[in-house]
Design a protein around this motif. Structure first.
Motif, short mmCIF file in Angstrom:
data_model
loop_
_atom_site.label_atom_id
_atom_site.label_comp_id
_atom_site.label_asym_id
_atom_site.label_seq_id
_atom_site.Cartn_x
_atom_site.Cartn_y
_atom_site.Cartn_z
N UNK A 13 0.83 -1.20 0.00
CA UNK A 13 0.00 0.00 0.00
C UNK A 13 0.86 1.25 0.00
N UNK A 14 1.94 1.23 0.78
CA UNK A 14 2.85 2.37 0.84
C UNK A 14 3.48 2.63 -0.53
N UNK A 15 3.92 1.58 -1.20
CA UNK A 15 4.51 1.73 -2.53
C UNK A 15 3.50 2.30 -3.52
N UNK A 16 2.26 1.82 -3.45
CA UNK A 16 1.21 2.34 -4.32
C UNK A 16 0.99 3.83 -4.09
N UNK A 17 0.94 4.22 -2.83
CA UNK A 17 0.69 5.62 -2.49
C UNK A 17 1.84 6.50 -2.97
N UNK A 18 3.07 6.01 -2.84
CA UNK A 18 4.23 6.78 -3.33
C UNK A 18 4.13 6.98 -4.85
N UNK A 19 3.82 5.89 -5.56
CA UNK A 19 3.66 6.00 -7.01
C UNK A 19 2.56 6.96 -7.39
N UNK A 20 1.44 6.90 -6.69
CA UNK A 20 0.31 7.80 -6.95
C UNK A 20 0.72 9.24 -6.69
N UNK A 21 1.46 9.47 -5.60
CA UNK A 21 1.88 10.83 -5.26
C UNK A 21 2.77 11.41 -6.35
N UNK A 22 3.72 10.63 -6.84
CA UNK A 22 4.65 11.14 -7.84
C UNK A 22 3.93 11.41 -9.16
N UNK A 23 3.05 10.50 -9.57
CA UNK A 23 2.27 10.74 -10.78
C UNK A 23 1.42 12.00 -10.64
N UNK A 24 0.86 12.19 -9.45
CA UNK A 24 0.03 13.38 -9.21
C UNK A 24 0.86 14.66 -9.30
N UNK A 25 2.10 14.60 -8.81
CA UNK A 25 2.99 15.76 -8.92
C UNK A 25 3.18 16.15 -10.37
N UNK A 26 3.39 15.17 -11.24
CA UNK A 26 3.61 15.48 -12.66
C UNK A 26 2.38 16.12 -13.28
N UNK A 27 1.19 15.63 -12.89
CA UNK A 27 -0.03 16.23 -13.40
C UNK A 27 -0.23 17.65 -12.90
N UNK A 28 0.03 17.86 -11.62
CA UNK A 28 -0.14 19.20 -11.05
C UNK A 28 0.84 20.19 -11.65
N UNK A 29 2.08 19.75 -11.89
CA UNK A 29 3.07 20.65 -12.50
C UNK A 29 2.64 21.08 -13.90
#
Length: 219
Positions: A13-29
């Protein structure tokens, strides 16, 4: 063999959340570069982070999708959007690090997407296709909403879909020959990750049409 068997549920779950967070950063940028308002930034972060997994879950009938049954999955992109809204100049400075984590997420999600699709009864080819969709689907939706040609379709961008295809293909080959284990699953994810890093380092790109004679200039 499920990818969840590689790690304990909490670690997975932690790995999934980290991946989601990084993908979200790219979208927000990208939303910031497009001068979107705060709502647009949040939407692009959510779509980038969850779009691929949401598409996969709808196709295989895993409803309601994980994005709506796990609050952490839904809230994490919003936190990433907040970080970018207030700290985007600093986030831009560590873009190289963000891309490395993005590559790690690509490797993880192409493998997890493939194994989840297969566990729901899909064939090998369909499972690999959904593994690819899990890894790159959010980025495609992000670019479409931002009115850009999706990055994985542009010849002038470093390989992105190809590493995910390789990772997904390795998983289905392991399934086909009954050698899918935690070790081989991890190796498939690592292979996709390393290929993506090499593509960024050496600017590997997919070939274009043979004997291309078009006089149209690229955008």
């Amino acid at each position: 063999m499920q990818l969840q068997q590689l790690f304990s549920p909490s670690v997975q779950h932690t790995l999934d959340v980290i991946g989601i967070f990084v993908f979200a950063i790219s979208g927000a940028l990208l939303a910031v570069r497009k001068n979107f308002d705060v709502f647009g930034i949040a939407v692009l972060a959510e779509v980038t982070a969850l779009g691929g997994g949401l598409f996969r879950d709808l196709v295989i009938g895993a409803v309601p999708p994980a994005a709506f049954t796990d609050l952490g999955y839904f809230v994490t992109p919003l936190l990433a959007a907040l970080v970018v809204i207030f700290l985007h100049p600093h986030v831009e400075r560590i873009q190289a690090a963000v891309l490395v984590f993005d590559a790690a997420g690509l490797g993880l999600f192409c493998v997890s997407g493939t194994t989840k699709a297969y566990s729901y009864g899909l064939g090998l080819t369909a499972s690999a296709t959904l593994g690819l969709a899990t890894a790159v689907g959010g980025g495609v939706l992000r670019d479409v909403l931002a009115n850009e040609v999706p990055s994985l379709l542009r010849w002038d961008r470093d390989l992105y879909a190809v590493p995910a295809i390789v990772g997904s293909a390795m998983v289905v080959l392991c399934i086909r020959y009954d050698v899918l284990t935690p070790l081989t699953s991890a190796f498939a994810a690592l292979t996709a990750f390393v290929l993506r890093l090499l593509a960024m380092r050496f600017h590997w790109r997919a070939p274009r049409a043979w004997n291309r004679r078009s006089t149209v200039t690229e955008e």
